[in-house]
Design a protein around this motif. Structure first.
Motif: not given
Length: 172
Positions: A23-31, A54-57, A99-105, A117-123
């Motif tokens: 799915p579409a993924q957000a792009q991170e910005d170093l603060i 958030d790429p969808i919201v 667009e519509k999304a699933e729980q936990g996308d 190992k991977k890190m994920q942010i889900v919605r």
């Protein structure tokens, strides 16, 4: 040896194939980064703060903080990073669902080690309270990880825009 080459080839094909349907993924910005452990001849250990939209919201931004290893392994990018991650998400403008999304996308995903190992942010959506729920966690291919952090974004009207959208209308 031959088996190992075939296994690596299959893994590469799988990785490329799954990337094509991801799915579409957000792009991170170093603060910013802040050193936490001084090292004399190699890079310091640091805490790094990143921002992602958030790429969808539209109208929601998340900030997360992760530790970054210094030393020799960190200098060459082969350090296995620890699992502690903090997360804060906020409404930064009028919320519009693209667009519509699933729980936990998945909103954002990043590798935290070379392979395991991977890190994920889900919605997700708390339909009863009309709140977006964001969860960040680090998982390990072998045994998982209990390290996680949650942040919520109540969907509120922005400015004079009238009624706020209902997240339940956008969940498949």
């Amino acid at each position: 040896m031959r088996f190992r080459r075939h296994a690596l080839a299959l893994l590469a094909v799988f990785a490329l194939g799954s990337a094509a349907i991801a799915p579409a993924q957000a792009q991170e910005d170093l603060i910013f980064r802040k050193s936490t452990v001084w090292k004399m001849l190699t890079p310091n250990d640091k805490l790094a703060v990143y921002g992602v939209d958030d790429p969808i919201v539209e109208g929601v931004a998340c900030h997360y903080t992760i530790p970054e290893k210094g030393g020799v392994s960190g200098m060459f990018g082969v350090a296995e990073e620890v699992s502690e991650i903090s997360l804060a998400c906020r409404q930064i403008g009028p919320i519009k669902f693209k667009e519509k999304a699933e729980q936990g996308d998945v909103v954002f995903r990043e590798r935290r080690s070379i392979v395991w190992k991977k890190m994920q942010i889900v919605r997700g959506c708390d339909a009863k309270r009309n709140v977006l729920v964001y969860l960040v966690y680090s998982d390990k291919l072998i045994d998982g990880s209990p390290q996680n952090s949650t942040s919520t974004v109540p969907i509120m009207p922005w400015g004079g825009s009238g009624d706020a959208p209902k997240c339940a209308d956008w969940i498949r």
